[in-house]
Write an enzyme that holds these catalytic residues in place. Structure first.
Site, PDB file in Angstrom:
ATOM      1  N   CYS A   1       0.770  -1.172   0.036  1.00 40.35           N
ATOM      2  CA  CYS A   1       0.118  -0.071   0.112  1.00 40.35           C
ATOM      3  C   CYS A   1       0.992   1.200   0.135  1.00 40.35           C
ATOM      4  CB  CYS A   1      -0.837   0.063   1.215  1.00 40.35           C
ATOM      5  SG  CYS A   1      -2.117  -1.502   1.302  1.00 40.35           S
ATOM      6  N   ALA A   2       1.762   1.268   0.836  1.00 40.79           N
ATOM      7  CA  ALA A   2       2.836   2.379   0.849  1.00 40.79           C
ATOM      8  C   ALA A   2       3.185   2.471  -0.596  1.00 40.79           C
ATOM      9  CB  ALA A   2       3.753   2.161   1.980  1.00 40.79           C
TER      10      ALA A   2
END
Length: 164
Positions: A60-61
């Site tokens: 996600c990052a």
């Protein structure tokens, strides 16, 4: 209901992504100031919804960083990072990472995940969102969607950006 996997194990979503060509469902998401943000908050703009389970995971990052990098060169377009993280955590993540070209929005106090069919319904991840991309044009019509088949994989950035 869509079928995806996480590390090869089956997961299910609460529904299906909006259909390409359909009117995007309205939404109410929460920004870092705890204000409600809706589809109408971005009139006349293209909207890239990068939907992720949590900014506190490597994939996600990475997708948030990648869209931040690409967003700076997109005309008349906003990139919205949508996750179940609380607005405070989203704000802290963006500040630490120096992300200024994306807007993080929380599903906190929202039916967004169900309305967009991305709520994970089973396993220990139930309640988080699946990883997906939804692109909405200036007239609020859905022009691109991708539900990432393996939750641990990144989305197809090139196809998403080509849709713009």
């Amino acid at each position: 209901m869509a079928n995806i996997t996480f590390q090869g194990n089956p997961l299910h979503t609460s529904g299906e992504l909006p259909t390409v060509g359909s009117k995007a469902p309205d939404f109410k998401l929460v920004n870092s100031k705890l204000e409600d943000i809706t589809l109408a908050s971005y009139p006349g703009k293209k909207k890239v919804l990068n939907i992720v389970p949590s900014l506190d995971t490597p994939t996600c990052a990475a997708s948030t960083r990648k869209f931040n990098e690409k967003a700076a060169s997109l005309d008349n377009t906003v990139v919205l990072i949508v996750s179940a993280d609380l607005p405070f955590a989203q704000c802290r993540f963006c500040e630490v990472e120096g992300l200024t070209d994306v807007t993080a929005l929380s599903t906190f106090r929202s039916t967004f995940a169900n309305d967009y069919g991305v709520t994970l319904t089973d396993t220990i991840l139930a309640g988080l969102t699946a990883r997906a991309i939804v692109i909405i044009d200036e007239n609020d019509t859905v022009i691109y969607t991708q539900l990432v088949a393996e939750l641990a994989d990144e989305p197809d950035y090139e196809s998403a950006l080509a849709a713009l």
